[in-house]
Design a protein around this motif. Sequence first.
Motif, short mmCIF file in Angstrom:
data_model
loop_
_atom_site.label_atom_id
_atom_site.label_comp_id
_atom_site.label_asym_id
_atom_site.label_seq_id
_atom_site.Cartn_x
_atom_site.Cartn_y
_atom_site.Cartn_z
N UNK A 79 -3.05 10.49 3.38
CA UNK A 79 -2.70 11.82 3.87
C UNK A 79 -2.64 12.80 2.71
N UNK A 80 -2.88 14.05 2.99
CA UNK A 80 -2.71 15.09 1.98
C UNK A 80 -1.94 16.28 2.54
N UNK A 81 -1.63 16.30 3.81
CA UNK A 81 -0.92 17.42 4.40
C UNK A 81 0.53 17.07 4.68
N UNK A 82 1.06 17.52 5.79
CA UNK A 82 2.44 17.23 6.15
C UNK A 82 2.49 16.43 7.45
N UNK A 83 1.49 15.58 7.66
CA UNK A 83 1.54 14.60 8.72
C UNK A 83 0.94 13.30 8.19
N UNK A 98 0.83 -1.20 0.00
CA UNK A 98 0.00 0.00 0.00
C UNK A 98 0.87 1.25 0.00
N UNK A 99 0.29 2.39 -0.38
CA UNK A 99 1.06 3.63 -0.46
C UNK A 99 0.17 4.84 -0.28
N UNK A 100 0.81 5.97 0.06
CA UNK A 100 0.12 7.25 0.16
C UNK A 100 1.14 8.37 -0.02
N UNK A 101 0.62 9.55 -0.26
CA UNK A 101 1.47 10.73 -0.43
C UNK A 101 1.02 11.82 0.51
N UNK A 102 2.01 12.56 1.05
CA UNK A 102 1.72 13.83 1.69
C UNK A 102 2.26 14.91 0.76
N UNK A 103 2.55 16.07 1.28
CA UNK A 103 3.05 17.16 0.44
C UNK A 103 4.51 16.90 0.10
N UNK A 104 4.76 16.34 -1.11
CA UNK A 104 6.10 16.00 -1.60
C UNK A 104 6.80 14.97 -0.71
N UNK A 105 6.06 14.08 -0.11
CA UNK A 105 6.62 12.96 0.63
C UNK A 105 5.83 11.70 0.29
#
Length: 620
Positions: free
Chosen positions: A609-613, A550-557
């Motif tokens: 996630x979509x923010x920086x946490x 599985x995977x997800x992204x935050x702001x450039x992470x």
Amino acid sequence: MSQTKVQLIAPIGVVTATTLETTGVLTATTFVGDIAGTVTGITSTTDNLNLGIVTATSFAGDFTGIGSGLTGTPNIVAGIVTATKFVGNTPGTVSGLADGTNINAGIITATSFVGNLTGNAAGLSTTTAQLTLGIVTATSYSGSGANLSGVSAGPVGQQAVTANSGTTTIDLSSGNLIYMTQSANTTVSFANTEGNTDVVYLVRVKDDTATARTITWPSGMVWDGGSEPTITQINDANEAQAFKLTTRDNGATWYGAEIYSNPGGKQLWIWGINQQGGLGQNSTVPHSSPIQISGAGWSKSHCGHYETLSIKNDNTLWAWGDNPKGQLGQNNVVDYSSPVQVPGTTWSKVGTGGQSTFAVKTDGTLWVWGYGAWGGILGQNNNTEYSSPVQIPGTTWAQANMTLYSSFAIKTNGTLWAWGNNQSGILCQNNNTSYSSPVQIGGGTDWSVVDGGNGNFMAKKTDNTLWMAGSNNQGQLGNNTAGNPTQISSPVQIPGTTWNNICSGNYQSFATKTDGTLWGWGVNAQGNLGQNNIIPHSSPVQIPGTTWSSLTLTFNATFATKTDNTLWALGRNDNGSMGQNNTTHYSSPVQIPGTDWVTTQGIWTALASRGEHIAPLKNP
């Protein structure tokens, strides 16, 4: 020599003699004394032998009193034996014993026995032997128990049952420990109960879907406590629900109790930026390594810019963090630094695009709240903000997703829909017109997963093909060009037919393939494409490894789990979102401590996630 002779004529009454020897037939109405030899010919029921010590090779007749001191191999063939006590062996039938009688027998060879038994019952070798017992107090019992009525020490046989239709008949002759997998609403009935009394243990597991399942029990079911137990609706590796069902009248009436319920669920861990209490720790202190959200039983999680929303296994929805637009669903704009519940108990999926929130219920309805501008991101045909959930029309929504400006959703019939801001043609309508209520995206009825990033759309079909549209200024559409064209306003295919999990973020996109490989493309400012450099890529490049899940992204992470339940991070780390207890950027994957992070398929039960946490799930 003369002899004295005496003649007894018609003796009457009782004859008492110290010694009497007779060689003929002794006929008497009563006899008192000792006798050696054989007594026969007593045919009347009124004949009465009141004897002291009987030493005989055989005895036939009725017996009253105590028989003791019989030595050797005497044989008493008795009609009716009425005794307060009997010691010895007995062949035949023992009956008519009143309460309080005591039979202290050695070996009993009998066709039937009625009474209470203390000790060991053994030596019953024939199939016609019958024990009809009152109270059995024994030190041991050996046997299958298959023909015992009214006795059950626990399960004696097991079977697997699949409840995949409207009716499920369970044949108890195949076993009374039932492992039932349920994939449809069903009515349960039982056949072939074992005797008058039967005890059934039923372990129930739900299928791996978000669809709620119901059980209709037999009409004669009476539940412990007076109310039917709640049927769990989450499929999880740790889930279990067990019932004990008892009948005493061949299944006409059942008595039921839920004897175990563990809906499973995960621990929820979180770290990174903590503005407005988005980490749920009742503070605004950031954390650069994982900390746990209190409680267990979490099933899904999604992070916004500074807010977090999570669902528990009981389908309750909880929110905390930033709330200026009412995106926490509390009918206010107050920030919360620890979890608060959004009203309702049937939530199944949740997500946020920043300051707007969506959630799907188990009944297929779709609800939105928060910031309502950007061309109508809430799909209410207006730009109004809502601080509590409002419904998108329809009852067949399967999943949804939000970007910062736009919304997407798939229905159960496989159609794909979009609304909100249409910058760069992200709504796939072949134009740049915004829509404040859902419009359908073309391309068929086989859409399976949808996601969206900053200005771009990403979706997968059931044939594992991957499609994208929207802004292409950083090559995030993966068509081997960057800025040419600058946008695509209808879906175009990324080469390949083995795409699996997908996720799109801030001008970059990631996807796993069915072979466990992980690929990324688009902007690479902080090395989040995992190439050990910061060079952007306008077509997919592989991150090393073949066991990604599985995977997800935050702001450039970027965050991803492997099939061994390890969790890895790479990219931007300004606020400690890499979980390394530092703020260093990483251009190749680094492991976050632990080997029990959840490995799931699909973005809704994975990291989100979509923010920086980041708030991933972890096995307890």
